[in-house]
Structure formats: structure tokens, C-alpha cells
Scaffold this motif. Structure first.
Motif, mmCIF file in Angstrom:
data_model
loop_
_atom_site.group_PDB
_atom_site.id
_atom_site.type_symbol
_atom_site.label_atom_id
_atom_site.label_comp_id
_atom_site.label_asym_id
_atom_site.label_seq_id
_atom_site.Cartn_x
_atom_site.Cartn_y
_atom_site.Cartn_z
ATOM 1 N N ASP A 28 0.823 -1.213 0.000
ATOM 2 C CA ASP A 28 0.000 0.000 0.000
ATOM 3 C C ASP A 28 0.853 1.257 0.000
ATOM 4 O OD1 ASP A 28 -2.372 1.401 -0.163
ATOM 5 O OD2 ASP A 28 -2.822 1.296 1.970
ATOM 6 N N SER A 29 2.064 1.161 -0.548
ATOM 7 C CA SER A 29 2.919 2.345 -0.662
ATOM 8 C C SER A 29 2.242 3.395 -1.536
ATOM 9 C CB SER A 29 4.266 1.967 -1.274
ATOM 10 O OG SER A 29 4.962 1.076 -0.441
ATOM 11 N N ALA A 30 2.394 4.647 -1.124
ATOM 12 C CA ALA A 30 1.809 5.754 -1.881
ATOM 13 C C ALA A 30 2.583 7.020 -1.556
ATOM 14 C CB ALA A 30 0.332 5.931 -1.542
ATOM 15 N N GLY A 31 2.489 7.985 -2.442
ATOM 16 C CA GLY A 31 3.215 9.226 -2.225
ATOM 17 C C GLY A 31 2.847 9.915 -0.930
ATOM 18 N N ALA A 32 1.563 9.805 -0.536
ATOM 19 C CA ALA A 32 1.100 10.491 0.673
ATOM 20 C C ALA A 32 0.926 9.542 1.856
ATOM 21 C CB ALA A 32 -0.233 11.181 0.381
ATOM 22 N N ALA A 33 1.280 8.275 1.697
ATOM 23 C CA ALA A 33 1.055 7.279 2.752
ATOM 24 C C ALA A 33 2.227 7.290 3.730
ATOM 25 C CB ALA A 33 0.859 5.897 2.157
ATOM 26 N N LEU A 34 2.076 8.002 4.822
ATOM 27 C CA LEU A 34 3.138 8.086 5.813
ATOM 28 C C LEU A 34 3.444 6.694 6.374
ATOM 29 C CD1 LEU A 34 1.917 11.275 7.708
ATOM 30 C CD2 LEU A 34 3.586 11.128 5.846
ATOM 31 N N GLY A 35 4.728 6.465 6.638
ATOM 32 C CA GLY A 35 5.145 5.164 7.149
ATOM 33 C C GLY A 35 5.494 4.160 6.081
ATOM 34 N N THR A 36 5.319 4.535 4.815
ATOM 35 C CA THR A 36 5.663 3.640 3.699
ATOM 36 C C THR A 36 6.667 4.323 2.784
ATOM 37 O OG1 THR A 36 3.971 4.385 2.097
ATOM 38 C CG2 THR A 36 3.307 2.741 3.746
ATOM 39 N N ALA A 37 7.349 3.510 1.983
ATOM 40 C CA ALA A 37 8.250 4.019 0.952
ATOM 41 C C ALA A 37 8.276 3.004 -0.178
ATOM 42 C CB ALA A 37 9.659 4.241 1.493
ATOM 43 N N PHE A 38 8.159 3.480 -1.401
ATOM 44 C CA PHE A 38 8.146 2.582 -2.552
ATOM 45 C C PHE A 38 9.379 1.684 -2.543
ATOM 46 C CE2 PHE A 38 5.285 5.911 -4.083
ATOM 47 C CZ PHE A 38 4.242 5.128 -4.576
ATOM 48 N N GLY A 39 9.162 0.406 -2.745
ATOM 49 C CA GLY A 39 10.255 -0.560 -2.784
ATOM 50 C C GLY A 39 10.618 -1.060 -1.415
ATOM 51 N N PHE A 40 11.045 -0.185 -0.540
ATOM 52 C CA PHE A 40 11.454 -0.607 0.801
ATOM 53 C C PHE A 40 10.326 -1.301 1.543
ATOM 54 C CE2 PHE A 40 10.755 0.584 5.222
ATOM 55 C CZ PHE A 40 11.621 -0.344 5.799
ATOM 56 N N SER A 41 9.104 -0.755 1.470
ATOM 57 C CA SER A 41 8.016 -1.286 2.293
ATOM 58 C C SER A 41 7.665 -2.725 1.942
ATOM 59 C CB SER A 41 6.779 -0.390 2.188
ATOM 60 O OG SER A 41 7.024 0.853 2.836
ATOM 61 N N ALA A 42 8.024 -3.180 0.748
ATOM 62 C CA ALA A 42 7.835 -4.596 0.421
ATOM 63 C C ALA A 42 8.697 -5.466 1.325
ATOM 64 C CB ALA A 42 8.171 -4.840 -1.044
ATOM 65 N N HIS A 43 9.941 -5.046 1.567
ATOM 66 C CA HIS A 43 10.825 -5.774 2.481
ATOM 67 C C HIS A 43 10.287 -5.719 3.911
ATOM 68 C CE1 HIS A 43 14.252 -6.261 -0.370
ATOM 69 N NE2 HIS A 43 13.671 -5.220 -0.941
ATOM 70 N N HIS A 44 9.829 -4.555 4.318
ATOM 71 C CA HIS A 44 9.273 -4.385 5.659
ATOM 72 C C HIS A 44 8.068 -5.305 5.850
ATOM 73 C CE1 HIS A 44 8.001 -1.182 8.907
ATOM 74 N NE2 HIS A 44 8.143 -2.398 9.412
ATOM 75 N N GLU A 45 7.238 -5.411 4.828
ATOM 76 C CA GLU A 45 6.027 -6.235 4.926
ATOM 77 C C GLU A 45 6.360 -7.713 5.095
ATOM 78 O OE1 GLU A 45 1.728 -6.663 4.861
ATOM 79 O OE2 GLU A 45 3.020 -4.906 5.062
#
Length: 421
Positions: free
Chosen positions: A326-343
Motif C-alpha cells: 500500500d505504498s503511496a506518495g502520501a502514505a506516511l510510514g511507507t516508501a516505494f520498494g522498501f516497504s515490500a521488504h518491511h512487509e
């Protein structure tokens, strides 16, 4: 035609199983051969990379993001640097779709792109309610220009025909009742939702639905959707939810990282990652800032633990759990690419997955559930979308961030030209 590529003397996770030491031969952007042990080739033009102590796995597939265009190409470019070779976009304005498709098709440093285009929305529903809550009225109105307002079967028929015209890859439904949140959207009637699902299925579309509440999840699953984006935050799971998933053999993309940002339970872990040099070297400054903040739209009844426990029980019941950030430009707590690893790390740390199960959820399993039959595996005939990391993520999932090489269709992306030399 680019030269063939041989990656040898590496541990291989092929999307399903482990080869402790093996080789992968790539020709013309596809996997040509996978073998145990070292493989030699006679063609002197073949690029040969030997990396003992490293692991090779398929490019990650993020089943849930919301793209935006900027000069830094954050959505597609940053994602690919983190080894996310395919992005599935689940609500986007039609006028930007051609830009993303063209960039994905022509730029070797951009991830591949799949999209639902505009979601099946109603006036005042999700995500209109949250757009209105965080933007000035005029800006919100501009953002929502052209969004659907599905009230009748005729509206739905027009909506599906428009998505066929737009050549979308799947259909996204919104069914947010606001239970557990600080906003209260308009909820589409279930008969309209059922019509959307039925007509979409008639045209061969996969249907995926948003819901963040217990009751909303049960209600929309009973319309026949193929999968859920998000799990719920407002109540503990019960057998009723598991049964609702089983009726359709639906999958779940739980977006646990986003949910932890929604409830603010994830702040400490987000900030830790925001200062991890393996992460920060691949992020732009705005993405790094976002990781240190939380969405915070959950109310006092919501708990991230409800979401974690739902995933534990769904998995134990045989429900497919897939990667979606659910990465998005305005989605705080996420970052494109990185958040897949975090998930996928969250799957292991909070939900009882083995590292192999977590990697499968982001590779072969998400490919299967999203009908992306040419990727997600390291096997002959599949796209050579590959990620090389130092260490063994099958023992410690944290090693997925020790990135040493990313290939899109057999081409090494520019961010790693020096690392694999």
C-alpha cells in the motif's frame, strides 16, 4: 541483442524451493537454465558472475501500491532499486496510466507496471472521505475529478466498459465503512458491489476489494471477490471471517506495515528502518521523512495486533497471504520498494511465517494469485527478474535488504553496476 548472463555459485530460492548452491543462465531476458552446482558456458561473450555466500531470488511483486509521477521517478525507479520488479497499482487516474506503462516498457531502471485504473467508487465513499479529510476542498475536488459514482447497474456496466477501454489488468472495489477509523465514508450498497464483481468476472477480470473493518471484510467477501487488500483493525478475527474467505478461495494482501502506521503502533520500527544505511542509501529525502511519520487515522478501538492475529489464523486455515505494501506518495510510514521488504519481514516477525514462506508470498504466490504467469519464479521460460543479496534470507529475512544486484528481464539496473563487478 544483449549477451547471455550466467550467475553461479549462489544459493537460489526459485520462488518455491531452495537450491543450496546453483547456477542460473539467462538469455534474451528469460531464464534459460537452472542447475545445481556450478555451470560453465562455452560462449565467451556470456557475462559470468560468481557470488559464493549470496542468495538469488525472483524479483518481488508488490500487489498493492498507489503510483505518482515526480521528477525522481520514485514510484517505478525507487521500487526497482529495492528489488521490486513488478508493481500492481490499485487506484489511479486514467490520464497518467500511459506514462507509467511507457516508462515501465522502455526504461530498464523502472519496475514493470500493472494497474486497476480507477477504482469502483461512490460519491463520498473511500478514498474520497480520506481525501476530503487531508486536503483543502478545492484540491480534493481536483484530485477526485472523473472518479466513478456507481449507483445503478447501468453505471456499473459503463464503468466496466471504461476499464476494458483503458486495458486495465484487474478491477478494484472499495468497501470501507469506517469502523475503526476517524473518518466515516459512504458505503456502497452490497447489491452494487455484487453487480461489479459479477460483470467483472464475466469479462475475465480479477476482482480485489478494500476493507479495513471486520464487518466490511465479511460483507464484501460474500459478494464473490477474488481477494482482499488489507486485513481489519477494529476487532479480533473469528471463524466467520475464515469461512467468508474460504467461500471464494480468496487471498489476503494484509498491508500490515500500513496498518501499523494507521494505528501508530509501527512508529518505532519505521524510525529504525529510516536510519538503516541499507535503506537510506536507496531512498530520496522525502521518502525517508515519510518513514518517520504515521498515518494515524485509526480510532481508539483499533489495534495492529488484531491485524497480525488475523494473518496468523488465516494462514493456519490455508488462506493465501500475499505481499502488498500500500505504498503511496502520501502514505506516511511507507516508501516505494522498501516497504515490500518491511512487509515480508513483518510476516516473519509478527505472524509466524518462515522466511521461505514470506519470500514465496512476495514472488511465486502473488504471481499466481494475480495471474502473472510469466514471473515470480526462477525457472526456464520465466522473465529474468532477479534479486541478489549477500547472506541467507532463508535463515534471516533481514538479509533481503543486503542488496547486491537487481536485474529486470536479464538487464542489471544501473544502481548496481559497480556492486556486481
Amino acid at each position: 541483442m544483449s549477451p547471455a548472463l550466467l550467475i553461479k555459485d549462489v544459493r537460489i530460492f526459485d520462488g518455491e524451493d531452495e537450491i543450496p548452491s546453483g547456477s542460473v543462465l539467462v538469455e534474451n531476458g528469460l531464464i534459460k537454465q537452472v542447475s545445481e552446482g556450478s555451470l560453465d558456458v562455452s560462449d565467451p561473450s556470456t557475462i559470468v558472475i560468481s557470488k559464493p555466500g549470496h542468495t538469488l531470488f525472483p524479483g518481488l511483486i508488490d500487489s498493492h501500491c498507489h503510483a505518482f509521477i515526480d521528477e525522481q521517478n520514485t514510484t517505478l525507479g525507487q521500487s526497482l532499486k529495492f528489488g521490486v520488479t513488478t508493481l500492481c497499482e490499485l487506484h489511479h487516474e486514467v490520464h497518467n496510466m500511459d506514462w507509467f506503462r511507457s516508462r515501465a516498457a522502455t526504461d530498464p531502471d523502472s519496475a514493470d507496471f500493472k494497474t486497476s485504473g480507477l477504482s469502483a467508487t461512490v460519491a463520498g465513499g473511500w478514498p474520497a472521505a480520506v481525501i476530503m479529510a487531508v486536503h483543502e476542498p478545492e484540491n480534493a475536488k481536483d484530485i477526485m475529478t472523473g472518479w466513478a459514482d456507481l449507483q445503478t447497474k447501468a453505471d456499473v456496466e459503463t464503468y466496466i466498459q471504461d476499464r476494458i477501454r483503458d486495458k486495465v489488468d484487474f478491477i478494484k472495489l472499495m468497501h470501507e465503512d469506517g469502523n475503526g477509523l476517524t473518518v466515516k465514508p459512504v458505503v456502497p450498497p452490497l447489491e452494487i458491489q455484487k453487480t461489479i464483481v459479477d460483470l467483472a468476472h464475466q469479462h475475465g477480470f480479477l476482482t480485489i476489494a478494500h476493507a479495513l473493518s471486520y464487518q466490511g471484510t465479511i460483507d464484501i467477501l460474500r459478494t464473490g471477490v477474488d481477494g482482499m487488500t488489507h486485513t481489519f483493525v477494529d476487532k479480533p478475527i473469528t471463524q466467520e471471517v475464515i469461512d467468508a474467505y474460504k467461500i471464494n478461495n480468496a487471498h489476503c494482501d494484509p498491508t500490515l506495515v500500513t496498518i501499523a502506521s494507521l494505528t501508530k503502533d509501527g512508529r518505532e520500527e519505521q524510525e529504525k528502518y529510516a536510519h538503516d544505511p541499507r535503506v537510506t542509501k536507496l531512498l530520496n529525502s522525502e521518502s525517508q521523512e515519510h518513514l518517520c511519520k504515521c498515518i494515524g487515522l485509526a480510532n481508539e478501538n483499533s489495534r495492529a495486533e488484531y491485524a497480525y492475529e488475523s494473518v496468523r489464523q488465516l494462514k493456519a486455515a490455508g488462506i493465501d497471504i500475499i505481499l502488498g505494501s500500500d505504498s503511496a506518495g502520501a502514505a506516511l510510514g511507507t516508501a516505494f520498494g522498501f516497504s515490500a521488504h518491511h512487509e515480508i519481514a513483518t510476516f516473519v516477525r509478527k505472524c509466524g511465517f518462515t522466511p521461505a514462506e514470506a519470500l514465496k508470498s512476495g514472488t511465486s504466490l502473488v504471481a499466481k494469485r494475480f495471474r502473472l504467469n510469466d514471473r515470480g519464479r526462477i525457472a526456464p521460460g520465466f522473465r529474468a527478474d532477479l534479486v541478489l543479496v549477500e547472506g541467507n534470507p532463508l535463515e534471516d529475512i533481514d538479509h533481503t535488504l543486503d542488496l547486491r544486484g537487481v536485474w529486470k528481464q536479464g538487464t542489471l539496473i544501473s544502481a548496481y553496476k559497480d556492486l556486481v563487478a
